[in-house]
Structures are given as C-alpha cells and as structure tokens.
Scaffold this motif. Structure first.
Motif, PDB file in Angstrom:
ATOM      1  N   ARG A   1      -4.454   9.129 -13.494  1.00  0.00           N
ATOM      2  CA  ARG A   1      -4.555   9.653 -12.136  1.00  0.00           C
ATOM      3  C   ARG A   1      -5.577   8.883 -11.312  1.00  0.00           C
ATOM      4  N   ALA A   2      -6.686   8.530 -11.935  1.00  0.00           N
ATOM      5  CA  ALA A   2      -7.709   7.760 -11.227  1.00  0.00           C
ATOM      6  C   ALA A   2      -7.192   6.366 -10.891  1.00  0.00           C
ATOM      7  N   ILE A   3      -6.502   5.735 -11.823  1.00  0.00           N
ATOM      8  CA  ILE A   3      -5.948   4.403 -11.565  1.00  0.00           C
ATOM      9  C   ILE A   3      -5.008   4.442 -10.367  1.00  0.00           C
ATOM     10  N   GLU A   4      -4.110   5.441 -10.347  1.00  0.00           N
ATOM     11  CA  GLU A   4      -3.161   5.556  -9.249  1.00  0.00           C
ATOM     12  C   GLU A   4      -3.874   5.782  -7.923  1.00  0.00           C
ATOM     13  N   ARG A   5      -4.863   6.669  -7.928  1.00  0.00           N
ATOM     14  CA  ARG A   5      -5.564   6.987  -6.682  1.00  0.00           C
ATOM     15  C   ARG A   5      -6.332   5.790  -6.141  1.00  0.00           C
ATOM     16  N   VAL A   6      -7.104   5.138  -6.997  1.00  0.00           N
ATOM     17  CA  VAL A   6      -7.900   3.991  -6.553  1.00  0.00           C
ATOM     18  C   VAL A   6      -6.985   2.878  -6.063  1.00  0.00           C
ATOM     19  N   THR A   7      -5.949   2.574  -6.825  1.00  0.00           N
ATOM     20  CA  THR A   7      -5.072   1.462  -6.460  1.00  0.00           C
ATOM     21  C   THR A   7      -4.373   1.739  -5.135  1.00  0.00           C
TER      22      THR A   7
ATOM     23  N   GLY B   1     -16.110  -3.036 -21.893  1.00  0.00           N
ATOM     24  CA  GLY B   1     -16.443  -4.032 -22.906  1.00  0.00           C
ATOM     25  C   GLY B   1     -15.733  -3.806 -24.227  1.00  0.00           C
ATOM     26  N   GLU B   2     -15.308  -2.565 -24.488  1.00  0.00           N
ATOM     27  CA  GLU B   2     -14.673  -2.230 -25.765  1.00  0.00           C
ATOM     28  C   GLU B   2     -13.204  -1.836 -25.638  1.00  0.00           C
ATOM     29  N   VAL B   3     -12.781  -1.385 -24.460  1.00  0.00           N
ATOM     30  CA  VAL B   3     -11.428  -0.844 -24.301  1.00  0.00           C
ATOM     31  C   VAL B   3     -10.568  -1.838 -23.528  1.00  0.00           C
ATOM     32  N   GLU B   4      -9.542  -2.328 -24.181  1.00  0.00           N
ATOM     33  CA  GLU B   4      -8.713  -3.371 -23.592  1.00  0.00           C
ATOM     34  C   GLU B   4      -8.001  -2.893 -22.332  1.00  0.00           C
ATOM     35  N   GLU B   5      -7.560  -1.603 -22.324  1.00  0.00           N
ATOM     36  CA  GLU B   5      -6.855  -1.094 -21.154  1.00  0.00           C
ATOM     37  C   GLU B   5      -7.732  -1.151 -19.898  1.00  0.00           C
ATOM     38  N   GLN B   6      -9.024  -0.902 -20.057  1.00  0.00           N
ATOM     39  CA  GLN B   6      -9.912  -0.958 -18.900  1.00  0.00           C
ATOM     40  C   GLN B   6     -10.091  -2.389 -18.407  1.00  0.00           C
TER      41      GLN B   6
ATOM     42  N   ALA C   1      -6.176  -6.552 -13.301  1.00  0.00           N
ATOM     43  CA  ALA C   1      -5.026  -6.276 -12.448  1.00  0.00           C
ATOM     44  C   ALA C   1      -5.452  -6.058 -10.998  1.00  0.00           C
ATOM     45  N   LEU C   2      -6.558  -5.333 -10.774  1.00  0.00           N
ATOM     46  CA  LEU C   2      -7.055  -5.143  -9.412  1.00  0.00           C
ATOM     47  C   LEU C   2      -7.449  -6.481  -8.784  1.00  0.00           C
ATOM     48  N   TYR C   3      -8.058  -7.342  -9.580  1.00  0.00           N
ATOM     49  CA  TYR C   3      -8.408  -8.675  -9.080  1.00  0.00           C
ATOM     50  C   TYR C   3      -7.158  -9.407  -8.616  1.00  0.00           C
ATOM     51  N   HIS C   4      -6.134  -9.471  -9.476  1.00  0.00           N
ATOM     52  CA  HIS C   4      -4.933 -10.227  -9.134  1.00  0.00           C
ATOM     53  C   HIS C   4      -4.124  -9.551  -8.032  1.00  0.00           C
ATOM     54  N   LEU C   5      -4.087  -8.218  -8.028  1.00  0.00           N
ATOM     55  CA  LEU C   5      -3.376  -7.515  -6.963  1.00  0.00           C
ATOM     56  C   LEU C   5      -4.017  -7.806  -5.610  1.00  0.00           C
TER      57      LEU C   5
ATOM     58  N   THR D   1     -14.249  -9.424 -15.575  1.00  0.00           N
ATOM     59  CA  THR D   1     -13.133  -9.974 -16.350  1.00  0.00           C
ATOM     60  C   THR D   1     -12.717 -11.317 -15.750  1.00  0.00           C
ATOM     61  N   ASP D   2     -12.347 -11.320 -14.477  1.00  0.00           N
ATOM     62  CA  ASP D   2     -12.070 -12.564 -13.760  1.00  0.00           C
ATOM     63  C   ASP D   2     -12.537 -12.357 -12.333  1.00  0.00           C
TER      64      ASP D   2
END
Length: 643
Positions: free
Chosen positions: A404-410, A442-447, A453-457, A476-477
């Motif tokens: 839900r947070a990912i959807e809202r922020v994006t 740093g530990e969770v790949e999904e994050q 993804a936000l960078y590239h979007l 990340t980048d």
C-alpha cells in the motif's frame, strides 16, 4: 549579539541584495499570486477565507448526509490554513481522522460554450468533494493538486461546496514527510497538517482549452519541446499556436495542427544558435532569464483559448564529479528548507511570505535549496524561477514498507513530477530520503528493487535532470551521491573528504551516517559527491525547553566560529561538489536553523553570506577565470559564471 531587526515590511537589513532580481511590476505580482503560475488565465475566483468547519471523530458525516450542506458544522476555519495551526482560527492539534468543510458562495458563472472548473491545491490526505450535493470526485494524496468540472452541478443563486478530508495519524503507509504520528511533536517531526492547506479556486474556461502544458528546453539543439493536453480536439480546423518572447524580443512563433488531445512538438529558437550570443537567453541563479509564452487554441481561424506561461532556457547534468549548469561546473550551496511556519505549518502564511522566503535564501548567500519532505506550493517555485534559486524536489516519505505504501508513494510522486517538471529552478529529483520507508534496504532485496525502480521511473518521466535514489545513505543507483554527515567539527569533515581515496572509502565503508553510503560497488558515471546534510548547529536550550540539534554551541560567537569551521572544511575539499546546510530556519523543537522560526537571522546576514560564498576548491579559480573571459568575449549581456 542579537539578530538584526526586520524593517517595517519584514525585509532584513542587509547591505548586499544585488542578487535579488526586481520583480515588483504589477503584472508580475498579479501573476505570481495566481495559484498555477505556469498556466495562467484571467477569469478566476479565489475561494480562500472563512468556511464552515466540523470535526467528525466518529465518522458519522457520510451516513448523516453532511455532503448536502447540513450537519454539525459548528465552527469556522480560515482556508487554506490547516486546523492544527493558529491562522486557521481552530488551532486544535489533536489527531482528527475526519474533518469537513462547507462554503456557501456565489460563483462566477460560465456562459454558453464555457465551463467552470474547481481547483484544490492540496488536501491532506484523501478528499471527497461535493457541490450542491453532487459528488464531484475523490483524490488521494496530501501534497498534489486536483480539479473537477462543476458546470453540471451549478444551481441558481448561492452554491454549497463541501469537502471531506480524511487523515489518519497512525497510518504510516501515507506519504507524510515530517508530520508526526504521535500526538505531540518529538525528535525531528512536527505537528500535522490535516485537510486543505493550499489554495482553493475556480476558473471559467472554454470548452476547448489547454488543460496541461509542459516545457523541455534543449540548449544544444537551440529549441524547446512543447507538450500540451487539451480538453478535447476541436471539431474542425484545430491548431495550437505558440509565441515566445524574451522581454520585448520575439524569439519564435509556431503553429501546429491538432490531430489528438495530446500534442508534442519542438519550437526552434534561432537566437540560441549563435554560440557567442546564446548566454543572454540562459537561465541561472545569477541571471534568471525567463522566456514568456503565449499559447492559443485556434478553431476555424478563431482563437478559443489563450493561456500565458513561461520557461527557463537552461541545461543541468553531472560530469566528472561536478554538478553542471549550462555546460559549466556549478558548486552547490544549498539550504535544507522545511517550508514550515509556526503560525500556519506547511501552508504559507501569505503569498508574500513565499516570495520573502526565496529572497532570504539568496540574501544569506545560498544559490539553492533542498525542499525537505514536502511538495512546495507552485507559487514558491515560481519565485525561485523568477529570482534565481536552484531547487531539489523531494517526495514526502511513508514510514512502512508495504504494498500500500509503495502504491501511494509512487502514484503521488508521478503527480509531483508531472506538476513541477517545467520549472527551471527544479534541477534534481529525490524520491527517497535516508531509507525512510525502506528501513531494511541493506538486507531486503525487495526494498532495493523499489528504490532502484523509483530512480528509473523518475528518469523515464524526466530524463533532463539528475535523480537520487535514496539521499543520505544506502543509495542503489543515483546520479549524485548525496551524503549526510553531521560531524560536530570541521577537522572530521576535512579528514573524511581529503582526496579521492578518502571519498571512495566514505562511499564504500566509512559510514558517516551509520550506514553504508552506496550499496554494492559504486558505479562510476562521474557522479558528484555532495554533502546533502551537514551542520545542524543549535544554541544551548533554556532549561526545560524542547530542542533538537546535531551539535550544540553556547553563544553567538561560538556559533559563528563553528559555522565557519564546518563550511570551510567543505569548501576546502577538492572532491565535494557542493553542500546542503541543515537548516534554513528553526522549526518547532528543531533549533538548528540559521534563522529563527520567525525568520530572524542568528548572525548578521553579511557574516553568514561571507562564510557561505567563499570560493570552493572543487572549482579551481583558473576555471572560473576562464569562464569569465569566455563570457566577456561573447557579449556584455552574456550570463555571468555560475560559481
């Protein structure tokens, strides 16, 4: 030593204000009070002022039909100030999940062939809007504008406008930025801003009109790309006409045929092809030229809509470890700008306050700001455009990693970029800050995927500006390595950023912010390293006073010495491409500003300016001199060098 008093008009007494451009003409003042400065029409009505208001803690309003204009509207509020603030007239800081607004008003009415649009600049966090009992629509996202065509809901005589806002303090999947989830502010978080906090207004428009307009300058190509979205395609013979002027000089005039609601085309700027004379067109902090635009929609040879706009002809990028503006290295001297006022919270106390804030930043010697965890009022960005101030645009964070947070922020970040990408002042995008909302990146790949993804979007939406995936640490980048380092003394900063090898260690393993700056091996694309938060000096608080600072000093003299020490360490580094000082103003319990919360300087303005504007080692004097010689050869009107 006490801060110098403001003059009667609130202007700080300072001898050097040569960088502040005079924009006091009546036309400019009128256009910059308009809530949408890059798409201006003449027929609009300001709906800010006294409204009826009600708390709905038990969420009964929908069931009881408050949307029809009845209900327990038992108090008054001054819009657009949030109910938590003093200027609202309510001044209730208790977390309130649901609030209602009602306005009885005579609206300007459209004639045949016209429509009436209702605009809301920002309502935190989700809103439903009714006119005369008709549901106009909904919007979620507390920082971005939305609009409705209300024509079909108009009645004879007085209109009843109702807004319901929902904002849950304990829902940390909402993008909330610095708004506290606890009842009382703590640490670096502030009182909440609930409900309406940017202008509400109506606009009479033609049926066939420009609904959105964007500008993308291409300095090397001597052109600008125009993107326009129309309400609909004219029935026959539809065209869009664009006229561009620099002052009284006509730069270009072009007309294109409409085949779709969405049109994109390039307008050549012949004056920009003259390489020895191009500088007079360019936008920069020291020379904020703006190209004025008139855009018309033409149907069967008749103009049916006219809007005024503007853009800045400039380029930004990164190269060889430096930030580059108009092809020249530019050392970034930014202030962290919370955009918060004690009497009105995230809402500015007045349109004049927005202008004054930009003037203050320039008077202190900064060439830019990093707007922190807030999406600023478009009128503020317009003053940055007009007066010449670089802006880093940043998304307010959610505090939980969840779908839900990912959807809202994006979703809201897309709206932010779409709204602001034509402002020349905006030179960098920051979708995430300090791993807020991605606490285990740093530990969770999904994050990590999310940050990347936000960078590239963002790059896909706007490829003309640098983007930072996660400012402060755990990148990340990114196109700029933004580092947050609150070293208490200049010697620590000097040692950490003393040469390329030291900086590489900071990026990979030294962890000035307790976490790795870059996750994985830094990919070298010439990214600059910028100290995007440092300083944070606070006076010693009074006994029992709430306060927050990253280092404490006990006197004005010690404050000046420590500020000079920290800034000098940054300016003396050959590797740092700029800085962002924390912070511009004291904000609630954060007492680490260069100014108090009521915008009074803690040191004389000329002292702060002298400290901040000393030449930076990262741009050697010979390069600055070479730029000045080239500028002098080109033209007396050529843009001054950006350093």
């Amino acid at each position: 030593m006490s801060p110098p008093p403001p003059t009667p008009d609130g202007h700080l007494e300072t001898k050097d204000e040569t960088d502040v451009t005079d924009v006091s003409t009546e036309q400019t003042q009128a256009e910059l009070t308009y809530p949408r400065p890059q798409l201006v029409r003449d027929r609009w009505q300001d709906l800010c002022g006294e409204w009826d208001f009600a708390f709905d803690d038990d969420d009964l309003g929908l069931a009881e039909g408050w949307m029809s204009g009845g209900g327990a509207f038992d108090r008054r509020i001054t819009v657009p100030y949030p109910p938590e603030s003093k200027l609202s007239g309510v001044h209730d800081t208790t977390p309130r999940p649901v609030v209602w607004y009602r306005l009885r008003v005579a609206l300007d009415r459209p004639t045949e062939g016209e429509r009436l649009l209702l605009h809301l600049g920002a309502v935190d966090h989700s809103a439903r809007v009714w006119l005369n009992g008709d549901l106009l629509g909904r919007h979620e996202g507390g920082h971005t504008p939305f609009s409705f065509d209300v024509t079909e809901s108009l009645v004879e005589g007085e209109q009843v406008l109702v807004v319901r806002a929902e904002d849950h303090a304990d829902d940390v999947t909402q993008p909330r930025g610095k708004q506290d989830w606890l009842e009382e502010p703590h640490g670096i978080w502030y009182h909440r801003t609930t409900g309406i906090w940017q202008p509400v207004w109506t606009e009479v428009v033609p049926q066939v009109r420009v609904d959105a307009l964007h500008w993308t300058p291409d300095v090397v190509g001597a052109r600008v790309r125009v993107e326009a979205t129309l309400s609909r395609v004219p029935a026959t013979g539809g065209r869009v006409r664009v006229r561009l002027r620099l002052g009284e000089e006509l730069l270009a005039e072009q007309e294109v045929r409409l085949l779709d609601r969405h049109v994109a085309f390039d307008v050549a700027l012949p004056a920009a092809r003259h390489g020895q004379y191009r500088g007079r067109l360019l936008w920069s902090p020291s020379n904020p030229n703006l190209v004025d635009a008139v855009v018309e929609v033409v149907e069967d040879g008749r103009t049916v809509d006219t809007v005024r706009s503007y853009f800045g002809f400039r380029s930004v990028g990164v190269e060889d470890g430096r930030f580059v503006l108009n092809g020249q290295p530019c050392f970034l001297r930014l202030a962290l700008e919370q955009g918060y006022w004690p009497e009105s919270h995230l809402a500015a106390p007045s349109a004049e306050a927005l202008k004054r804030e930009v003037e203050l930043v320039k008077e202190l010697g900064f060439n830019g700001i990093r707007i922190h965890q807030k999406v600023e009022d478009p009128r503020f960005l317009a003053w940055c455009d007009r007066l010449g101030l670089l802006v880093w645009g940043e998304m307010p964070s959610a505090f939980e990693f969840a779908p839900r947070a990912i959807e809202r922020v994006t979703r809201e970040w897309l709206e932010v970029v779409r709204r602001d990408r034509s402002h020349p002042c905006v030179v960098t995008w920051v979708p995430l800050n300090e791993s807020w909302g991605v606490w285990d990146i740093g530990e969770v790949e999904e994050q990590r995927h999310y940050a990347t993804a936000l960078y590239h979007l963002t790059k896909a939406l706007d490829g003309t500006r640098p983007v930072i995936s996660n400012d402060g640490w755990e990148h990340t980048d990114s196109d700029i390595w933004g580092v947050h380092d609150y070293a208490a003394h200049g010697a620590s900063l000097a040692a950490r950023y003393d040469g390329p090898d030291a900086v590489r260690r900071v990026l990979s393993d030294r962890r000035p912010g307790r976490k790795r700056v870059v996750l994985g091996d830094p990919v070298d694309r010439g990214q600059p390293v910028v100290l995007t938060e440092f300083g944070g000096l606070s006076y010693t608080p009074s006994e029992g006073e709430k306060w927050f600072g990253y280092a404490t000093v006990g006197s004005v003299e010690e404050f000046e010495d420590r500020l000079r020490e920290l800034v000098s360490a940054v300016l003396d580094s050959s590797e740092l491409a700029g800085f962002c000082y924390t912070q511009l103003t004291d904000t609630e319990q954060e007492s680490n500003g260069l100014l108090t919360e009521d915008r009074r300087p803690k040191l004389p303005v000329e002292v702060i300016r002298e400290i901040l504007t000393r030449p930076a080692r990262a741009i050697p004097p010979e390069e600055i001199d070479a730029s000045r010689r080239a500028a002098a050869r080109a033209s007396l009107d050529m843009m001054p060098p950006v350093e």
